[in-house]
Design an enzyme around this catalytic site. Structure first.
Site, PDB file in Angstrom:
ATOM      1  N   THR A   8     -41.846   3.341  61.115  1.00  0.00           N
ATOM      2  CA  THR A   8     -41.811   3.166  62.442  1.00  0.00           C
ATOM      3  C   THR A   8     -40.348   2.519  63.281  1.00  0.00           C
ATOM      4  OG1 THR A   8     -42.977   1.438  63.419  1.00  0.00           O
ATOM      5  CG2 THR A   8     -44.239   3.319  62.588  1.00  0.00           C
ATOM      6  N   GLY A   9     -39.931   3.310  64.131  1.00  0.00           N
ATOM      7  CA  GLY A   9     -38.251   2.683  64.581  1.00  0.00           C
ATOM      8  C   GLY A   9     -37.306   2.570  63.351  1.00  0.00           C
ATOM      9  N   ALA A  10     -37.138   3.887  62.231  1.00  0.00           N
ATOM     10  CA  ALA A  10     -36.288   3.243  61.311  1.00  0.00           C
ATOM     11  C   ALA A  10     -35.324   4.013  62.074  1.00  0.00           C
ATOM     12  CB  ALA A  10     -36.939   5.145  60.354  1.00  0.00           C
ATOM     13  N   SER A  11     -34.526   4.663  63.003  1.00  0.00           N
ATOM     14  CA  SER A  11     -33.505   4.929  63.235  1.00  0.00           C
ATOM     15  C   SER A  11     -32.548   3.285  63.815  1.00  0.00           C
ATOM     16  CB  SER A  11     -33.231   5.977  64.821  1.00  0.00           C
ATOM     17  OG  SER A  11     -33.794   5.866  65.952  1.00  0.00           O
ATOM     18  N   GLY A  12     -33.435   2.127  64.116  1.00  0.00           N
ATOM     19  CA  GLY A  12     -32.419   1.107  64.956  1.00  0.00           C
ATOM     20  C   GLY A  12     -32.600   0.812  63.927  1.00  0.00           C
ATOM     21  N   TYR A 148     -43.363  -9.025  76.667  1.00  0.00           N
ATOM     22  CA  TYR A 148     -42.206  -8.909  75.204  1.00  0.00           C
ATOM     23  C   TYR A 148     -42.763  -9.971  74.448  1.00  0.00           C
ATOM     24  CZ  TYR A 148     -38.582  -8.485  71.714  1.00  0.00           C
ATOM     25  OH  TYR A 148     -38.467  -8.574  70.213  1.00  0.00           O
TER      26      TYR A 148
END
Length: 240
Positions: A8-12, A148
């Site tokens: 997940t979040g592979a484009s970061g 966070y």
């Protein structure tokens, strides 16, 4: 037989480094992203030489039903890397309820429900590895990042508890806790602020996305076959 990992979040920045590292080791990948289509297109181009299967999946993980959208597009599965997330800075008394809800959904609720939806695919194989990208602040806490730090601490609790539940099924669950890493997440810091952070780190530098990817690859691989419930600190000695 191909082994498939969901990231997940592979484009970061960290997600891309993890994808490239795992592809180089022969894994095929499900690559989740949300808005950054351009980054995903570039990543898919960079993955072409590795000759695996690389399947992009678009979803906003802040949406309550997003886990169903992701899970419905996953077939064979050997592991999950929960990497999606975002920072949230500010004093607690200034915290916006909508921002808090989005942070909790992306960092806790969606990973929890997505893991639940996908577990039968791993349990059937009696094997698999789940890695959660937490943070140094989930271990130590940080002023001005209370929300966070809270969700990152919850991710560590998720790792420790789920690892005990899934160990009899042959599935390992571990975490990675990065320190300060050279990504767009720290782009708002001034050069002086970054220099001050570097001065606090015993190794004298910020981490790179590749540093984190190397840790993830180790925890996914058979080299860590007897490691579960562990949180690997990758922070240059900033927190021991």
């Amino acid at each position: 037989m191909k082994k498939f990992i969901l990231i997940t979040g592979a484009s970061g920045a960290i997600g891309q480094a993890i994808a490239l590292n795992l592809a180089a080791k022969g894994y095929s990948l499900y690559l989740h992203y949300n808005l950054n289509q351009q980054a995903m297109d570039k990543l898919l181009k960079r993955l072409e030489p590795f000759n695996g299967e690389y399947i992009p999946i678009q979803a906003d993980l802040a949406e309550p039903d997003s886990y169903q959208r992701v899970a419905s597009q996953i077939f064979s599965l050997d592991g999950i890397v929960h990497n999606a997330g975002h920072a949230l800075y500010g004093l607690l008394q200034e915290l916006d309820e909508g921002d808090a809800a989005r942070l909790i959904q992306v960092s806790i609720t969606t990973p929890l429900l997505l893991t639940k939806a996908l577990l039968p695919k791993l349990i059937t194989k009696k094997a698999g590895s789940i890695v959660v990208i937490s943070s140094i602040w989930g271990q130590t806490g940080a002023a001005y990042e209370v929300a966070y730090s809270t969700v990152k601490g919850a991710q560590i609790a998720f790792v420790k508890s789920l690892s005990k539940e899934l160990a009899p099924s042959g599935i390992r669950v571990n975490g990675v806790a990065p320190g300060a890493v050279e990504t767009p997440m720290i782009s708002g810091f001034s050069p002086d602020e970054l220099s001050a952070v570097e001065a606090e780190i015993p190794m004298g530098r910020l981490g790179t996305p590749e540093d984190i990817a190397n840790g993830v690859e180790y925890l996914v691989s058979g080299q860590s076959s007897y490691i579960t419930g562990h949180v690997l600190s990758i922070n240059g000695g900033w927190h021991i």
